[in-house]
Design an enzyme around this catalytic site. Structure first.
Site, PDB file in Angstrom:
ATOM      1  N   PHE A  56      18.059  23.415 -55.133  1.00 12.28           N
ATOM      2  CA  PHE A  56      18.388  23.516 -56.466  1.00 12.28           C
ATOM      3  C   PHE A  56      19.628  22.206 -56.235  1.00 12.28           C
ATOM      4  O   PHE A  56      20.337  22.417 -55.529  1.00 12.28           O
ATOM      5  CB  PHE A  56      19.124  24.619 -56.878  1.00 12.28           C
ATOM      6  CG  PHE A  56      19.556  24.509 -58.230  1.00 12.28           C
ATOM      7  CD1 PHE A  56      18.939  24.544 -59.519  1.00 12.28           C
ATOM      8  CD2 PHE A  56      20.995  24.381 -58.560  1.00 12.28           C
ATOM      9  CE1 PHE A  56      19.514  24.258 -60.826  1.00 12.28           C
ATOM     10  CE2 PHE A  56      21.676  24.697 -59.453  1.00 12.28           C
ATOM     11  CZ  PHE A  56      20.907  24.351 -60.776  1.00 12.28           C
ATOM     12  N   SER A 113      33.554  32.845 -51.177  1.00 15.85           N
ATOM     13  CA  SER A 113      32.185  33.811 -50.614  1.00 15.85           C
ATOM     14  C   SER A 113      31.810  33.292 -49.359  1.00 15.85           C
ATOM     15  O   SER A 113      30.349  32.712 -49.783  1.00 15.85           O
ATOM     16  CB  SER A 113      31.252  34.035 -51.979  1.00 15.85           C
ATOM     17  OG  SER A 113      32.016  34.448 -53.117  1.00 15.85           O
ATOM     18  N   GLU A 129      34.619  23.563 -72.883  1.00 18.19           N
ATOM     19  CA  GLU A 129      35.544  24.831 -72.138  1.00 18.19           C
ATOM     20  C   GLU A 129      36.262  25.351 -73.372  1.00 18.19           C
ATOM     21  O   GLU A 129      36.931  24.412 -74.221  1.00 18.19           O
ATOM     22  CB  GLU A 129      36.525  23.919 -71.239  1.00 18.19           C
ATOM     23  CG  GLU A 129      37.344  24.796 -70.534  1.00 18.19           C
ATOM     24  CD  GLU A 129      38.030  23.987 -69.521  1.00 18.19           C
ATOM     25  OE1 GLU A 129      38.018  24.492 -68.207  1.00 18.19           O
ATOM     26  OE2 GLU A 129      38.532  22.974 -69.541  1.00 18.19           O
ATOM     27  N   GLU A 131      34.952  19.334 -73.475  1.00 20.16           N
ATOM     28  CA  GLU A 131      34.225  19.807 -74.641  1.00 20.16           C
ATOM     29  C   GLU A 131      33.495  20.826 -74.451  1.00 20.16           C
ATOM     30  O   GLU A 131      32.949  21.745 -75.533  1.00 20.16           O
ATOM     31  CB  GLU A 131      33.444  18.579 -75.088  1.00 20.16           C
ATOM     32  CG  GLU A 131      32.227  18.392 -74.266  1.00 20.16           C
ATOM     33  CD  GLU A 131      31.415  17.036 -74.673  1.00 20.16           C
ATOM     34  OE1 GLU A 131      30.178  16.954 -74.180  1.00 20.16           O
ATOM     35  OE2 GLU A 131      32.035  16.325 -75.480  1.00 20.16           O
ATOM     36  N   ALA A 175      42.529  26.913 -63.682  1.00 24.94           N
ATOM     37  CA  ALA A 175      41.954  26.275 -62.440  1.00 24.94           C
ATOM     38  C   ALA A 175      40.668  25.215 -62.909  1.00 24.94           C
ATOM     39  O   ALA A 175      40.561  25.231 -64.025  1.00 24.94           O
ATOM     40  CB  ALA A 175      41.251  27.328 -61.655  1.00 24.94           C
TER      41      ALA A 175
END
Length: 184
Positions: free
Chosen positions: A16, A114, A141, A139, A77
């Site tokens: 991917f 992780s 967000e 745009e 963030a």
């Protein structure tokens, strides 16, 4: 590090290639000579910003997060662009998401989010001398600026209302600094 526990990559296949992440399936040789499969998410890295106002309120954003299908409270963030300096990213993300600008960004921690399946690495910064301004979110967000006291933030963590790791680390860092008598 004990080299005898290193897993050697035999093959790697990208399955991917997305806007933010890439996913690989690697075949590795284990220390005992057997083979195993590892699914690995590659991420460009990110920053998180702990910003506290003159009134001692922690800046957070409330944002809908599709993977959890719920709103999360998080410190500002954002994702690093290829080759971007984390400090410059922190300056940019604080302005974009909150409108605030800082006179200084001081790194205080960094961690893998992780490590069992992803290489995402987050750099945490403390924003000093912050001044309000106008937010300029991306745009796609949609965030709501929230200001919480340290006590409110800790209570929300204890009640399971703040569940984001970078935010929890940052709040406990701030608490630790205050307990040590080092005003931030």
């Amino acid at each position: 590090m004990n080299q005898k526990f290193v897993e050697k990559t035999v093959s790697s296949q990208q399955i991917f290639d997305g806007k933010i992440i890439k996913v690989f399936v690697d075949t590795v040789e284990l220390p005992n000579g057997k083979h195993a499969t590892r699914e690995i998410v590659r991420h460009p890295g990110a920053v998180g910003i702990l910003a506290v106002t003159k009134e001692n309120r922690v800046l957070m954003v409330k944002q809908y997060r599709k993977p959890m299908n719920q709103f999360l409270y998080e410190i500002p963030a954002g994702k690093l662009e290829p080759g971007e300096d984390p400090k410059l990213c922190a300056i940019r993300e604080l302005k974009e998401e909150t409108g605030y600008v800082a006179t200084n960004m001081t790194p205080f921690s960094k961690f893998y989010t992780s490590p069992g399946f992803a290489d995402e690495f987050i750099h945490l910064f403390y924003a000093e001398g912050i001044e309000a301004g106008e937010a300029t979110p991306d745009e796609d967000e949609f965030v709501e600026l929230v200001e919480l006291t340290l006590d409110e933030s800790i209570e929300m963590i204890e009640k399971g209302k703040i569940v984001d790791a970078k935010t929890i680390i940052s709040i406990y860092y701030l608490q630790m600094m205050l307990l040590k008598g080092r005003e931030k």
